[in-house]
Design a protein around this motif. Structure first.
Motif, PDB file in Angstrom:
ATOM      1  N   ALA A 124       0.840   4.138  -2.783  1.00  0.00           N
ATOM      2  CA  ALA A 124       0.583   5.372  -2.574  1.00  0.00           C
ATOM      3  C   ALA A 124       1.707   6.306  -3.170  1.00  0.00           C
ATOM      4  O   ALA A 124       1.398   7.465  -3.659  1.00  0.00           O
ATOM      5  CB  ALA A 124       0.197   5.686  -1.159  1.00  0.00           C
ATOM      6  N   GLU A 125       2.902   6.079  -2.967  1.00  0.00           N
ATOM      7  CA  GLU A 125       4.032   6.768  -3.647  1.00  0.00           C
ATOM      8  C   GLU A 125       3.940   7.118  -5.082  1.00  0.00           C
ATOM      9  O   GLU A 125       4.187   8.067  -5.640  1.00  0.00           O
ATOM     10  CB  GLU A 125       5.382   6.172  -3.113  1.00  0.00           C
ATOM     11  CG  GLU A 125       6.566   7.039  -3.505  1.00  0.00           C
ATOM     12  CD  GLU A 125       6.527   8.426  -3.098  1.00  0.00           C
ATOM     13  OE1 GLU A 125       6.927   9.236  -3.968  1.00  0.00           O
ATOM     14  OE2 GLU A 125       5.960   8.693  -2.096  1.00  0.00           O
ATOM     15  N   ASN A 163      -7.276   1.136  -1.810  1.00  0.00           N
ATOM     16  CA  ASN A 163      -5.998   1.558  -0.988  1.00  0.00           C
ATOM     17  C   ASN A 163      -6.345   2.735  -0.284  1.00  0.00           C
ATOM     18  O   ASN A 163      -6.494   3.992  -0.932  1.00  0.00           O
ATOM     19  CB  ASN A 163      -4.844   1.622  -2.057  1.00  0.00           C
ATOM     20  CG  ASN A 163      -3.681   2.135  -1.383  1.00  0.00           C
ATOM     21  OD1 ASN A 163      -3.397   2.592  -0.145  1.00  0.00           O
ATOM     22  ND2 ASN A 163      -2.561   1.456  -1.707  1.00  0.00           N
ATOM     23  N   ARG A 164      -6.600   2.953   1.246  1.00  0.00           N
ATOM     24  CA  ARG A 164      -6.846   4.089   1.937  1.00  0.00           C
ATOM     25  C   ARG A 164      -5.655   5.019   1.816  1.00  0.00           C
ATOM     26  O   ARG A 164      -6.026   6.384   2.437  1.00  0.00           O
ATOM     27  CB  ARG A 164      -7.230   3.742   3.199  1.00  0.00           C
ATOM     28  CG  ARG A 164      -8.527   2.943   3.053  1.00  0.00           C
ATOM     29  CD  ARG A 164      -9.045   2.386   4.441  1.00  0.00           C
ATOM     30  NE  ARG A 164      -9.950   1.565   4.583  1.00  0.00           N
ATOM     31  CZ  ARG A 164     -11.465   1.905   4.571  1.00  0.00           C
ATOM     32  NH1 ARG A 164     -11.733   3.062   4.539  1.00  0.00           N
ATOM     33  NH2 ARG A 164     -12.396   0.926   4.338  1.00  0.00           N
ATOM     34  N   GLU A 165      -4.763   4.803   1.495  1.00  0.00           N
ATOM     35  CA  GLU A 165      -3.420   5.525   1.378  1.00  0.00           C
ATOM     36  C   GLU A 165      -3.664   6.439  -0.114  1.00  0.00           C
ATOM     37  O   GLU A 165      -3.134   7.880  -0.163  1.00  0.00           O
ATOM     38  CB  GLU A 165      -2.110   5.369   1.511  1.00  0.00           C
ATOM     39  CG  GLU A 165      -1.815   4.707   2.963  1.00  0.00           C
ATOM     40  CD  GLU A 165      -0.346   4.011   3.133  1.00  0.00           C
ATOM     41  OE1 GLU A 165       0.442   4.814   2.609  1.00  0.00           O
ATOM     42  OE2 GLU A 165      -0.194   3.172   3.750  1.00  0.00           O
ATOM     43  N   THR A 167       0.820  -1.165   0.009  1.00  0.00           N
ATOM     44  CA  THR A 167       0.015   0.002  -0.118  1.00  0.00           C
ATOM     45  C   THR A 167       0.880   1.246  -0.014  1.00  0.00           C
ATOM     46  O   THR A 167       0.621   2.374  -0.616  1.00  0.00           O
ATOM     47  CB  THR A 167      -1.081   0.278   1.104  1.00  0.00           C
ATOM     48  OG1 THR A 167      -0.186  -0.156   2.467  1.00  0.00           O
ATOM     49  CG2 THR A 167      -1.899  -1.184   1.141  1.00  0.00           C
ATOM     50  N   ALA A 168       1.927   1.248   0.675  1.00  0.00           N
ATOM     51  CA  ALA A 168       2.780   2.434   0.897  1.00  0.00           C
ATOM     52  C   ALA A 168       3.440   2.750  -0.605  1.00  0.00           C
ATOM     53  O   ALA A 168       3.525   3.940  -0.884  1.00  0.00           O
ATOM     54  CB  ALA A 168       3.897   2.187   1.785  1.00  0.00           C
ATOM     55  N   ARG A 215       1.571   9.480  -5.666  1.00  0.00           N
ATOM     56  CA  ARG A 215       1.907  10.779  -5.463  1.00  0.00           C
ATOM     57  C   ARG A 215       2.882  11.353  -6.517  1.00  0.00           C
ATOM     58  O   ARG A 215       2.868  12.485  -6.841  1.00  0.00           O
ATOM     59  CB  ARG A 215       2.630  10.976  -4.244  1.00  0.00           C
ATOM     60  CG  ARG A 215       1.652  11.137  -3.010  1.00  0.00           C
ATOM     61  CD  ARG A 215       2.259  11.270  -1.652  1.00  0.00           C
ATOM     62  NE  ARG A 215       3.259  10.145  -1.277  1.00  0.00           N
ATOM     63  CZ  ARG A 215       2.640   9.205  -0.443  1.00  0.00           C
ATOM     64  NH1 ARG A 215       1.462   9.269   0.032  1.00  0.00           N
ATOM     65  NH2 ARG A 215       3.382   8.269  -0.126  1.00  0.00           N
TER      66      ARG A 215
END
Length: 232
Positions: free
Chosen positions: A60-61, A105-107, A56-57, A64
């Motif tokens: 998320a990256e 994905n909550r991020e 997930t991280a 971004r």
């Protein structure tokens, strides 16, 4: 009207929201934003770069840093990532099967929601309004939109439409080939966004028995009612 006309349209797969939203934006002469294409673009980007969608991280990256360019012209919607036209690539079965991992994905969601708000504001400033469609536009991204609509349709109608879109047919075999993709996506996405029941202040438009033109007119009627003018 002096203030921009902001229209938020949500709905499940096969409800007709994309086709209707584009047509409504064209009729009204305002910009268009397909928020679902953003999640698909992130998915494509991750698959291309070998990013594990379960991380997930990392996803998320990727969201971004996504070098996204998206057309807001309803007559020619296009999506590019890093200079590569992915308009068709993000609609492949590979992306369609994987996109829920990104959309849930909550991020990732706050990242894209912030981008969506920014784009809606910029589109409104440039064209006098915007029609944005997705799954949580009426409740999270733009709860203060001037017009908020939830498009819905029966499961049978939604499967028939998506089957025709993907396979060029709505016969029994084509519908069955589409069933898992459509219903599983809605089931998974409903864990993070509300698009099956109209929230307070959101107008429900059932397109089950409507043609595309009938659906467009139904939405334009809602817009006219909300703005006090004959938009159609």
């Amino acid at each position: 009207m002096t203030e921009p006309l902001t229209i938020a349209i949500d709905g499940p797969s096969g409800s007709g929201k994309s086709s209707v939203a584009r047509a409504v934006a064209q009729r009204l002469g305002v910009g268009y934003l397909d928020t679902g294409a953003m999640y698909r673009a992130v998915t494509w980007w991750c698959l291309e770069r070998g990013v594990d969608l379960a991380d997930t991280a990392a996803v998320a990256e990727a969201a971004r840093s996504l070098p996204l360019e998206q057309s807001t012209d309803p007559s020619s919607p296009a999506v590019s990532v890093g200079g590569t036209d992915v308009t068709e690539a993000i609609r492949t079965s590979e992306v369609s099967t994987a996109v829920s991992a990104v959309a849930t994905n909550r991020e990732v969601r706050p990242v894209l929601q912030a981008l969506q708000r920014d784009l809606m504001a910029r589109i409104s400033d440039a064209t006098g309004g915007v029609v944005a469609e997705g799954r949580d536009i009426t409740t999270v991204v733009a709860p203060d939109a001037r017009v908020r609509i939830l498009l819905t349709a029966s499961e049978e109608a939604r499967l028939r439409r998506r089957s025709t879109e993907l396979h060029g047919s709505a016969d029994a075999a084509a519908v069955e080939a589409t069933r898992d993709q459509v219903l599983r996506r809605d089931r998974q996405d409903s864990t993070v966004s509300q698009f099956e029941d109209a929230a307070e202040g959101v107008v429900l438009v059932d397109t089950s028995d409507l043609t595309l033109e009938g659906s467009i007119e139904a939405v334009l009627d809602v817009v006219a009612g909300a703005t006090g003018s004959d938009e159609s």
